[in-house]
Design a protein around this motif. Structure first.
Motif, PDB file in Angstrom:
ATOM      1  N   VAL A  92       0.860  -1.178   0.000  1.00 36.64           N
ATOM      2  CA  VAL A  92       0.000   0.000   0.000  1.00 36.64           C
ATOM      3  C   VAL A  92       0.897   1.229   0.000  1.00 36.64           C
ATOM      4  CG1 VAL A  92      -1.731   1.342   1.256  1.00 36.64           C
ATOM      5  CG2 VAL A  92      -1.889  -1.158   1.187  1.00 36.64           C
ATOM      6  N   TYR A  93       0.700   2.096  -0.972  1.00 31.84           N
ATOM      7  CA  TYR A  93       1.517   3.296  -1.115  1.00 31.84           C
ATOM      8  C   TYR A  93       0.728   4.503  -0.610  1.00 31.84           C
ATOM      9  CZ  TYR A  93       4.994   0.795  -3.844  1.00 31.84           C
ATOM     10  OH  TYR A  93       5.989  -0.072  -4.234  1.00 31.84           O
ATOM     11  N   SER A  94       1.378   5.259   0.279  1.00 35.41           N
ATOM     12  CA  SER A  94       0.713   6.407   0.893  1.00 35.41           C
ATOM     13  C   SER A  94       1.521   7.671   0.663  1.00 35.41           C
ATOM     14  CB  SER A  94       0.541   6.190   2.396  1.00 35.41           C
ATOM     15  OG  SER A  94      -0.265   5.064   2.663  1.00 35.41           O
ATOM     16  N   CYS A  95       0.796   8.745   0.519  1.00 37.56           N
ATOM     17  CA  CYS A  95       1.382  10.064   0.315  1.00 37.56           C
ATOM     18  C   CYS A  95       1.497  10.778   1.663  1.00 37.56           C
ATOM     19  CB  CYS A  95       0.452  10.832  -0.623  1.00 37.56           C
ATOM     20  SG  CYS A  95       0.862  12.539  -0.918  1.00 37.56           S
ATOM     21  N   ASN A  96       2.583  11.514   1.833  1.00 35.94           N
ATOM     22  CA  ASN A  96       2.815  12.243   3.078  1.00 35.94           C
ATOM     23  C   ASN A  96       3.232  13.666   2.774  1.00 35.94           C
ATOM     24  OD1 ASN A  96       5.339  13.069   5.021  1.00 35.94           O
ATOM     25  ND2 ASN A  96       3.660  12.161   6.181  1.00 35.94           N
ATOM     26  N   ALA A  97       2.716  14.596   3.569  1.00 39.49           N
ATOM     27  CA  ALA A  97       3.124  15.999   3.476  1.00 39.49           C
ATOM     28  C   ALA A  97       3.713  16.403   4.816  1.00 39.49           C
ATOM     29  CB  ALA A  97       1.935  16.878   3.140  1.00 39.49           C
TER      30      ALA A  97
END
Length: 117
Positions: A92-97
């Motif tokens: 599962v690929y997640s985006c982070n800011a």
């Protein structure tokens, strides 16, 4: 309200390519470091790519030369181009800011990437 919305995941054969997108809202996108992380079943989450507000990029050896992160500040979007995919890229690929001055970060909900024949 801050939102990070990923898209572009799916099923791909080994050696194939996918491009993930993460659209951000509710933040001043251009000042955030943006990152893509992944987590496979039974494994810890790991960083796969990061891009600073100034455009500097960072990759672990496991994806260097295969993955490319980019950002479009006009569209508040960060991308992850993944080439030469391997079964071990399944996760599962997640985006982070992340904004360093406040140490605040935000996460997307994640998108599944499955590499299988």
């Amino acid at each position: 309200q801050v939102q990070l919305v990923e898209s572009g995941g799916g099923l791909v054969q080994p050696g194939g390519s996918l491009r993930l997108s993460c659209a951000a809202s509710g933040i001043i996108f251009s000042i955030y470091r943006m990152g893509w992380y992944r987590q496979a079943p039974g494994k810890q989450r790991e960083l796969v790519a990061a891009i600073a507000s100034g455009g500097q990029t960072n990759y672990p050896d496991s994806v260097k030369g295969r993955f490319t992160i980019s950002r479009d500040n006009a569209k508040n979007t960060v991308y992850l181009q993944m080439n030469s995919l391997k079964p071990e890229d399944t996760a599962v690929y997640s985006c982070n800011a992340y904004y360093s001055l406040t140490a605040i970060d935000y996460w997307g909900q994640g998108t599944q990437v499955t590499v299988s024949s």
